[in-house]
Design a protein around this motif. Structure first.
Motif, PDB file in Angstrom:
ATOM      1  N   ASP A  37      -2.318  -3.908   8.484  1.00  0.00           N
ATOM      2  CA  ASP A  37      -1.966  -3.128   7.459  1.00  0.00           C
ATOM      3  C   ASP A  37      -1.121  -1.960   8.170  1.00  0.00           C
ATOM      4  O   ASP A  37      -1.664  -0.967   8.270  1.00  0.00           O
ATOM      5  N   GLU A  85       1.588   7.702  -3.461  1.00  0.00           N
ATOM      6  CA  GLU A  85       0.734   7.022  -2.766  1.00  0.00           C
ATOM      7  C   GLU A  85       1.325   6.979  -1.180  1.00  0.00           C
ATOM      8  O   GLU A  85       2.312   6.295  -1.052  1.00  0.00           O
ATOM      9  N   ARG A  86       0.693   7.649  -0.142  1.00  0.00           N
ATOM     10  CA  ARG A  86       1.157   7.332   1.030  1.00  0.00           C
ATOM     11  C   ARG A  86       2.566   8.156   1.112  1.00  0.00           C
ATOM     12  O   ARG A  86       3.359   7.773   1.935  1.00  0.00           O
ATOM     13  N   GLU A  94       2.450   6.014   7.177  1.00  0.00           N
ATOM     14  CA  GLU A  94       0.859   6.199   6.398  1.00  0.00           C
ATOM     15  C   GLU A  94       0.037   6.102   7.924  1.00  0.00           C
ATOM     16  O   GLU A  94      -0.718   6.963   8.015  1.00  0.00           O
ATOM     17  N   GLU A 136      -7.390  -5.034  -3.251  1.00  0.00           N
ATOM     18  CA  GLU A 136      -7.912  -3.546  -3.546  1.00  0.00           C
ATOM     19  C   GLU A 136      -8.095  -3.204  -5.000  1.00  0.00           C
ATOM     20  O   GLU A 136      -7.418  -2.214  -5.406  1.00  0.00           O
ATOM     21  N   ASN A 140       0.240  -0.272  -7.123  1.00  0.00           N
ATOM     22  CA  ASN A 140      -1.038   0.043  -7.905  1.00  0.00           C
ATOM     23  C   ASN A 140      -0.602   0.684  -9.099  1.00  0.00           C
ATOM     24  O   ASN A 140      -0.232   1.953  -9.221  1.00  0.00           O
ATOM     25  N   LYS A 144       3.608  -8.427   4.776  1.00  0.00           N
ATOM     26  CA  LYS A 144       3.468  -7.188   5.613  1.00  0.00           C
ATOM     27  C   LYS A 144       3.677  -7.718   7.022  1.00  0.00           C
ATOM     28  O   LYS A 144       3.172  -9.012   7.144  1.00  0.00           O
ATOM     29  N   LYS A 177       1.177  -6.702  -7.164  1.00  0.00           N
ATOM     30  CA  LYS A 177       0.022  -6.633  -6.303  1.00  0.00           C
ATOM     31  C   LYS A 177      -1.089  -7.281  -7.069  1.00  0.00           C
ATOM     32  O   LYS A 177      -1.469  -6.620  -7.944  1.00  0.00           O
ATOM     33  N   ARG A 201       3.162  -9.819  -3.770  1.00  0.00           N
ATOM     34  CA  ARG A 201       2.813  -9.582  -2.241  1.00  0.00           C
ATOM     35  C   ARG A 201       1.493 -10.234  -1.837  1.00  0.00           C
ATOM     36  O   ARG A 201       0.631 -10.646  -2.617  1.00  0.00           O
TER      37      ARG A 201
HETATM   38  C1  GCV Z   1      -0.312   0.863  -2.296  1.00  0.00           C
HETATM   39  C2  GCV Z   1      -2.904   0.256   2.291  1.00  0.00           C
HETATM   40  C3  GCV Z   1      -2.723   1.491   1.746  1.00  0.00           C
HETATM   41  C4  GCV Z   1      -2.591   1.710   0.448  1.00  0.00           C
HETATM   42  C5  GCV Z   1      -1.678   0.683  -0.346  1.00  0.00           C
HETATM   43  C6  GCV Z   1      -2.079  -0.719   0.150  1.00  0.00           C
HETATM   44  C7  GCV Z   1      -0.960  -1.929  -0.283  1.00  0.00           C
HETATM   45  O1  GCV Z   1      -4.240  -0.247   1.960  1.00  0.00           O
HETATM   46  O2  GCV Z   1      -3.576   2.417   2.278  1.00  0.00           O
HETATM   47  O3  GCV Z   1      -2.290   2.914  -0.046  1.00  0.00           O
HETATM   48  O4  GCV Z   1      -1.710   0.436  -1.801  1.00  0.00           O
HETATM   49  O5  GCV Z   1      -1.960  -0.744   1.853  1.00  0.00           O
HETATM   50  O6  GCV Z   1      -0.022  -2.089   0.574  1.00  0.00           O
HETATM   51  O7  GCV Z   1      -0.883  -2.100  -1.257  1.00  0.00           O
END
Ligand code: GCV
Length: 605
Positions: A312, A108-109, A340, A233, A151, A307, A229, A266
């Motif tokens: 983000d 992812e990313r 990203e 989301e 995720n 973060k 997490k 997180r």
């Molecule tokens: C791992 C953003 C990214 C997601 C990421 C999320 C996170 O939304 O686009 O890809 O998911 O951050 O930090 O959990």
């Protein structure tokens, strides 16, 4: 399966691969010193932990400390620098890399190829490459590696179930480098095993985690802990059961505590299904609202990971106010090495200048740990763009010593990696030091976030998020742009301590680079430098593009080794196309709204 990369990032002077079978960091240290022809005696003093000291031709250090000392000695030798004197110790005990790797092998990313750890729904890796990675991480002092995506999707949850023997084998590879593994877990994992709920106060849930975690630590006694997490989301979490995040986190922390593990939780929690018509909810406020009332309620082995900014990982955000609001809680700051929103490791983007600002605003002692989202992948050079390795390198050194100057770290990377003639080293160093500001200028200057393409987050899309559910609006219309986040607007500004409130409250004194983050302004608003806002928008984008062109010229003049030379040039062509597109689309977008002509009569479409 790949073999280890031939050229080892910033350690090109370590030509030989690390053999299997070195059992301890001291063994690795001896091997590295010997192959580099460095004569240094090693003395292990376990009481020194990760600390080390070099005096005369001897390195004294704790079990991992001797290895860190050996790498610093070798790097100082290669760079022609003096070794630091006195005992060196890291500022933060946990210096983590978080990989967002999925069990299928995609990331992812991720912008450097497929996963180094997974393929086809299982753990799958090249052991030689793992040792090279261990060596890279250890050489800059990273000591925790979380290998799977936060995720957690099926079958990654099996890492702490029936894949434990394979996970233990991987942990064995990293152990001699002083790198401990961590795993991301699925909050609702017990429900896969017949437990009817994931309510953290339910004894069946607590019992499942206690038993499962004991099995995990039987297999991997030095696992660093779990990363979670939750309620973010679409991930499961305690909110479903009417519990708060202290209740949710403490339940897992208590399962880890008897084994010495930490629970990294997180704080990236917000409503990702906002109605764009809702003008009251302001996404950057969410984390502070959820967590600051819980300060002091988390167990000692919980670390809240926040973060750096409240949105983000945008190219520029103010410091997350949550970082300044939890004095009774252990905190980690989360940075993102994966580019990203910052050019996908196609566009050059060196991060240390940004981290310097973040740490200066925050105060390094505000947090007790540090994490960064990985930019690693299976590409031969590990990071896709050869210069993206500078971010991994610098991150490690910053995590060890957050007082470092951005320029000193970048310069060291340039020298170790390429050993260019002095004028070229200076040019490369300048190019990297300016790269963030160039990227910011042709994409989103003035603190305006989320102008990015919604699908992949590379390239321009000023309207992509405007009517979407993600809470990321700029609300440009024919008169004005930006969100008023002061006391008279959403009130976000009130989440800061008074000194920062004072810095940002008045558009006349708010730094230009955060102006539209905090204020909604008319296009004819006169900026501190006398230009109208709309003219600054045009000028910045044109200038950003011109500066990208200048970077391309500088790059072409550098005698980088192959294949970095060709790879950097190829990516620079793509960066220039990207910069042109950003400049033209954003300027046209605002021209169409405002109807204002460019004072210099440049082409706007
Ligand atoms: C791992 C953003 C990214 C997601 C990421 C999320 C996170 O939304 O686009 O890809 O998911 O951050 O930090 O959990």
């Amino acid at each position: 399966m790949d073999t280890a990369a031939k050229r080892l990032a910033w350690l090109p002077f370590l030509a030989r691969e690390i053999p299997a079978g070195l059992a301890t960091p001291a063994d690795v240290a001896r091997f590295e010193l010997e192959q580099a022809g460095a004569k240094a005696s090693l003395t292990v003093d376990p009481a020194m932990g990760e600390g080390w000291e070099i005096s005369g031709d001897g390195i004294t250090g704790g079990e991992t400390g001797v290895l860190y000392g050996a790498y610093r000695l070798l790097m100082a030798r290669a760079a022609g620098e003096a070794v630091p004197t006195g005992v060196q110790r890291p500022r933060y005990p946990l210096r983590m890399i978080n990989c967002w790797d999925n069990a299928e092998g995609d990331i992812e990313r991720g912008y450097s190829g497929r996963s180094l750890f997974f393929e086809g729904g299982r753990l799958s890796y090249d052991p030689a490459r793992m040792r090279q990675l261990g060596r890279m991480l250890s050489s800059v002092g990273v000591n925790v590696l979380c290998i799977n995506n936060v995720n957690v999707r099926d079958p990654a949850h099996r890492l702490i179930e029936d894949w434990l023997p394979e996970l233990a084998a991987l942990a064995n590879i990293f152990r001699p480098f002083g790198v401990r593994l961590m795993v991301s877990i699925d909050y609702a994992q017990p429900m896969r095993h017949g437990v009817p709920t994931a309510d953290p106060l339910d004894p069946q849930v607590q019992d499942w985690w206690t038993r499962q975690t004991a099995k995990v630590y039987e297999a991997i006694p030095d696992l660093a802990g779990y990363l979670v997490k939750a309620d973010s989301e679409h991930r499961p979490g305690p909110f479903t059961y009417g519990r708060n995040h202290a209740e949710g986190a403490n339940m897992l922390a208590r399962a880890l505590a008897p084994h010495g593990g930490v629970l990294v939780w997180r704080c990236f929690v917000y409503n990702c299904q906002q109605d764009w018509r809702d003008r009251v909810t302001d996404r950057p406020m969410a984390a502070y609202q959820h967590y600051s009332p819980l300060d002091g309620q988390f167990d000692d082995n919980v670390i809240l990971q926040v973060k750096n900014g409240p949105f983000d990982f945008q190219v520029r955000e103010p410091l997350s106010p949550l970082l300044l609001a939890m004095p009774k809680t252990r905190l980690a700051i989360e940075l993102q090495l994966a580019q990203e929103y910052t050019g996908h490791q196609i566009d050059v983007y060196a991060m240390p200048p940004m981290w310097r600002e973040v740490f200066d605003d925050m105060g390094a002692d505000t947090v007790q740990a540090i994490a960064a989202v990985s930019n690693l992948g299976r590409d031969e050079n590990y990071t896709g763009h050869p210069f993206a390795a500078a971010n991994l390198f610098s991150y490690g050194l910053f995590a060890w010593n957050p007082d470092l100057s951005a320029e000193a770290v970048i310069r060291l990377w340039c020298r170790l990696t390429y050993a260019l003639p002095a004028d070229q080293e200076e040019a490369l160093c300048r190019l990297l030091m300016e790269s963030r500001s160039v990227y910011e200028q042709y994409t989103s200057p003035l603190g305006l976030c989320w102008m990015v393409n919604k699908m992949g987050h590379y390239g321009v899309g000023p309207d992509d998020y405007e009517f979407a559910a993600w809470g990321t609006y700029h609300r440009a219309d024919r008169d004005a742009v930006g969100i008023d986040r002061t006391a008279s607007g959403t009130g976000y500004l009130l989440q800061y301590p008074p000194a920062l409130q004072a810095r940002y409250a008045d558009p006349a004194t708010c730094p230009d680079n955060l102006l539209l983050f905090f204020h909604r302004l008319r296009y004819d608003h006169v900026m501190a430098d006398g230009r109208a806002l709309i003219q600054r928008i045009y000028d910045d984008h044109f200038e950003g593009y011109e500066r990208a062109e200048a970077m391309a010229k500088t790059l072409a003049g550098l005698s980088l080794p192959s294949p970095d030379r060709e790879e950097a040039a190829r990516r620079m062509d793509m960066q220039l196309r990207n910069a042109r597109e950003w400049c033209d689309v954003i300027n046209t977008f605002f021209h169409r709204f405002s109807g204002a002509d460019d004072a210099q009569g440049r082409t706007i479409y």
